[in-house]
Design a protein around this motif. Structure first.
Motif, PDB file in Angstrom:
ATOM      1  N   PHE A 159       8.129  16.543  -4.141  1.00 34.27           N
ATOM      2  CA  PHE A 159       7.623  16.207  -2.811  1.00 34.27           C
ATOM      3  C   PHE A 159       8.531  16.798  -1.749  1.00 34.27           C
ATOM      4  CE2 PHE A 159       7.613  12.864   0.682  1.00 34.27           C
ATOM      5  CZ  PHE A 159       6.423  13.300   1.264  1.00 34.27           C
ATOM      6  N   VAL A 160       7.934  17.493  -0.765  1.00 32.47           N
ATOM      7  CA  VAL A 160       8.678  18.027   0.371  1.00 32.47           C
ATOM      8  C   VAL A 160       8.164  17.337   1.633  1.00 32.47           C
ATOM      9  CG1 VAL A 160       9.291  20.059   1.731  1.00 32.47           C
ATOM     10  CG2 VAL A 160       8.986  20.262  -0.749  1.00 32.47           C
ATOM     11  N   PRO A 161       8.965  16.422   2.217  1.00 31.64           N
ATOM     12  CA  PRO A 161       8.530  15.738   3.432  1.00 31.64           C
ATOM     13  C   PRO A 161       8.507  16.668   4.629  1.00 31.64           C
ATOM     14  CG  PRO A 161      10.773  15.119   2.905  1.00 31.64           C
ATOM     15  CD  PRO A 161      10.282  15.959   1.763  1.00 31.64           C
ATOM     16  N   GLN A 162       7.863  16.224   5.686  1.00 30.45           N
ATOM     17  CA  GLN A 162       7.728  17.060   6.875  1.00 30.45           C
ATOM     18  C   GLN A 162       9.058  17.230   7.606  1.00 30.45           C
ATOM     19  OE1 GLN A 162       4.666  15.751   9.598  1.00 30.45           O
ATOM     20  NE2 GLN A 162       5.544  16.862  11.313  1.00 30.45           N
ATOM     21  N   THR A 163       9.853  16.165   7.709  1.00 34.42           N
ATOM     22  CA  THR A 163      11.105  16.205   8.447  1.00 34.42           C
ATOM     23  C   THR A 163      12.251  15.698   7.571  1.00 34.42           C
ATOM     24  OG1 THR A 163      10.708  13.988   9.344  1.00 34.42           O
ATOM     25  CG2 THR A 163       9.947  15.867  10.658  1.00 34.42           C
ATOM     26  N   ASN A 164      13.476  15.961   8.026  1.00 30.73           N
ATOM     27  CA  ASN A 164      14.671  15.514   7.301  1.00 30.73           C
ATOM     28  C   ASN A 164      14.593  15.894   5.821  1.00 30.73           C
ATOM     29  OD1 ASN A 164      15.696  14.228   9.666  1.00 30.73           O
ATOM     30  ND2 ASN A 164      14.372  12.463   9.253  1.00 30.73           N
ATOM     31  N   ASN A 165      14.258  17.156   5.575  1.00 26.30           N
ATOM     32  CA  ASN A 165      13.993  17.590   4.205  1.00 26.30           C
ATOM     33  C   ASN A 165      15.092  18.463   3.604  1.00 26.30           C
ATOM     34  OD1 ASN A 165      13.488  19.926   5.672  1.00 26.30           O
ATOM     35  ND2 ASN A 165      11.258  19.818   5.409  1.00 26.30           N
ATOM     36  N   VAL A 166      16.237  18.590   4.315  1.00 28.01           N
ATOM     37  CA  VAL A 166      17.406  19.261   3.737  1.00 28.01           C
ATOM     38  C   VAL A 166      18.645  18.408   4.021  1.00 28.01           C
ATOM     39  CG1 VAL A 166      16.426  21.569   4.014  1.00 28.01           C
ATOM     40  CG2 VAL A 166      17.908  20.648   5.803  1.00 28.01           C
ATOM     41  N   PHE A 167      19.728  18.716   3.315  1.00 30.75           N
ATOM     42  CA  PHE A 167      21.027  18.103   3.590  1.00 30.75           C
ATOM     43  C   PHE A 167      21.798  19.072   4.482  1.00 30.75           C
ATOM     44  CE2 PHE A 167      19.651  16.546  -0.571  1.00 30.75           C
ATOM     45  CZ  PHE A 167      19.746  15.166  -0.381  1.00 30.75           C
ATOM     46  N   LEU A 216       3.465  20.354  -6.784  1.00 34.77           N
ATOM     47  CA  LEU A 216       4.286  20.340  -5.580  1.00 34.77           C
ATOM     48  C   LEU A 216       3.472  19.736  -4.449  1.00 34.77           C
ATOM     49  CD1 LEU A 216       6.889  21.231  -4.082  1.00 34.77           C
ATOM     50  CD2 LEU A 216       5.745  23.423  -3.641  1.00 34.77           C
ATOM     51  N   LEU A 217       4.012  18.682  -3.827  1.00 36.92           N
ATOM     52  CA  LEU A 217       3.374  18.007  -2.702  1.00 36.92           C
ATOM     53  C   LEU A 217       4.051  18.453  -1.420  1.00 36.92           C
ATOM     54  CD1 LEU A 217       3.393  14.380  -4.203  1.00 36.92           C
ATOM     55  CD2 LEU A 217       1.616  16.132  -4.490  1.00 36.92           C
ATOM     56  N   LEU A 218       3.291  19.023  -0.499  1.00 38.03           N
ATOM     57  CA  LEU A 218       3.841  19.549   0.748  1.00 38.03           C
ATOM     58  C   LEU A 218       3.225  18.828   1.937  1.00 38.03           C
ATOM     59  CD1 LEU A 218       3.640  23.394   0.026  1.00 38.03           C
ATOM     60  CD2 LEU A 218       5.668  21.943  -0.137  1.00 38.03           C
ATOM     61  N   ASP A 219       4.075  18.210   2.760  1.00 42.30           N
ATOM     62  CA  ASP A 219       3.598  17.484   3.936  1.00 42.30           C
ATOM     63  C   ASP A 219       3.843  18.325   5.182  1.00 42.30           C
ATOM     64  OD1 ASP A 219       2.667  15.609   5.685  1.00 42.30           O
ATOM     65  OD2 ASP A 219       4.230  14.110   5.297  1.00 42.30           O
ATOM     66  N   ALA A 278       4.583  22.505  10.353  1.00 44.67           N
ATOM     67  CA  ALA A 278       4.815  21.686  11.545  1.00 44.67           C
ATOM     68  C   ALA A 278       6.078  22.104  12.279  1.00 44.67           C
ATOM     69  CB  ALA A 278       4.912  20.217  11.155  1.00 44.67           C
ATOM     70  N   GLY A 279       5.965  22.268  13.592  1.00 43.41           N
ATOM     71  CA  GLY A 279       7.116  22.574  14.427  1.00 43.41           C
ATOM     72  C   GLY A 279       7.598  24.000  14.370  1.00 43.41           C
ATOM     73  N   LEU A 280       6.903  24.858  13.643  1.00 37.05           N
ATOM     74  CA  LEU A 280       7.348  26.242  13.519  1.00 37.05           C
ATOM     75  C   LEU A 280       6.641  27.130  14.540  1.00 37.05           C
ATOM     76  CD1 LEU A 280       7.329  26.672   9.621  1.00 37.05           C
ATOM     77  CD2 LEU A 280       9.181  25.853  11.099  1.00 37.05           C
TER      78      LEU A 280
END
Length: 255
Positions: free
Chosen positions: A97-105, A171-174, A178-180
């Motif tokens: 799952f890849v969330p829309q925001t806060n998706n990296v460290f 793979l789930l992509l949210d 967005a925002g690009l």
């Protein structure tokens, strides 16, 4: 459009990777966001989910990934129910799952972010790095760069790469676009298509409805927590009801 959309007459029951059946789910007691949602993703398909704001699109992905309480109905992966499983168990079952925001460290390097995606099986890092680098070649050249210094589009690439490290079945992509910027949005859709062509079954939620339907094999239009329409991307793009009700206000900046 993808080079070779999956033909319905070629699909067998054992090709089903993910299936939602009459799913009711929500965040607050007594309040459902999903109200009988259904979805089927077959092996190798790219599925697009579109619909108005508040339709339950992101909630559907979160229901698959165990982030929302499923009150009735079922979600299966390769024929086995995954309802109630925690994230670590879902990753082992092949769900990413890849969330829309806060998706990296942001404080970690690109390599460290990718390593986090393999915390359950670090021995295959070199093998999986080769795979993700075949799709995101520029990341392989910048492994020591901190993720916090990357642009939004570059962070999205890192997030998708990390999700791919465990060799997921789906793979789930949210909202990957967005925002690009418009250029980065096009790049995001190209990368999603490349991931799918590499053999990863993909379910993508997108607000840019037209562009989403242009690249997906099949699409679902979600409205009030239910699948209002379903068909191939081309069918939905040319369906007068879908155009009138949804595409007139969704994805108007798409090519």
């Amino acid at each position: 459009m993808t080079d070779a959309p999956v033909e319905r007459n070629e699909i067998k029951n054992d090709d089903v990777i993910v299936e939602l059946t009459d799913v009711h789910a929500g965040y607050l007691p007594g309040v459902n966001i999903l109200n009988g949602a259904n979805l089927v993703a077959h092996k190798g398909e790219l599925i697009g989910i579109i619909g108005p704001n508040g339709a339950g699109k992101s909630t559907l992905l979160k229901a698959i990934f165990g982030m929302v309480e499923i009150r009735s109905g079922d979600v299966t992966v390769k024929g086995e129910s995954i309802v109630g499983l925690k994230a670590d168990k879902l990753v082992r079952r092949g769900v990413a799952f890849v969330p829309q925001t806060n998706n990296v460290f942001p404080s970690l390097t690109i390599q460290e972010n990718l390593e986090m995606g393999l915390y359950q099986n670090p021995k295959i890092f070199a093998e999986r790095l080769e795979f993700v680098s075949s799709i995101f070649a520029e990341l392989g050249k910048r492994l020591k760069q901190r993720a916090g210094s990357l642009s939004g589009g570059e962070r999205q690439m890192v997030a998708m790469s990390r999700a791919l490290m465990m060799d997921p079945s789906v793979l789930l992509l949210d909202e990957p676009s967005a925002g690009l910027s418009p250029v980065r949005q096009d790049d995001a859709f190209i990368r999603v298509s490349d991931i799918n062509k590499a053999g990863v079954t993909t379910i993508m939620v997108e607000q840019n409805a037209r562009r989403c339907l242009q690249i997906c094999d099949r699409g679902y239009v979600l409205d009030q927590g239910k699948d209002a329409y379903e068909g191939s991307g081309r069918e939905l793009l040319n369906d007068p009801k879908v155009i009138g009700l949804y595409l007139g206000t969704l994805g108007t900046d798409a090519a």
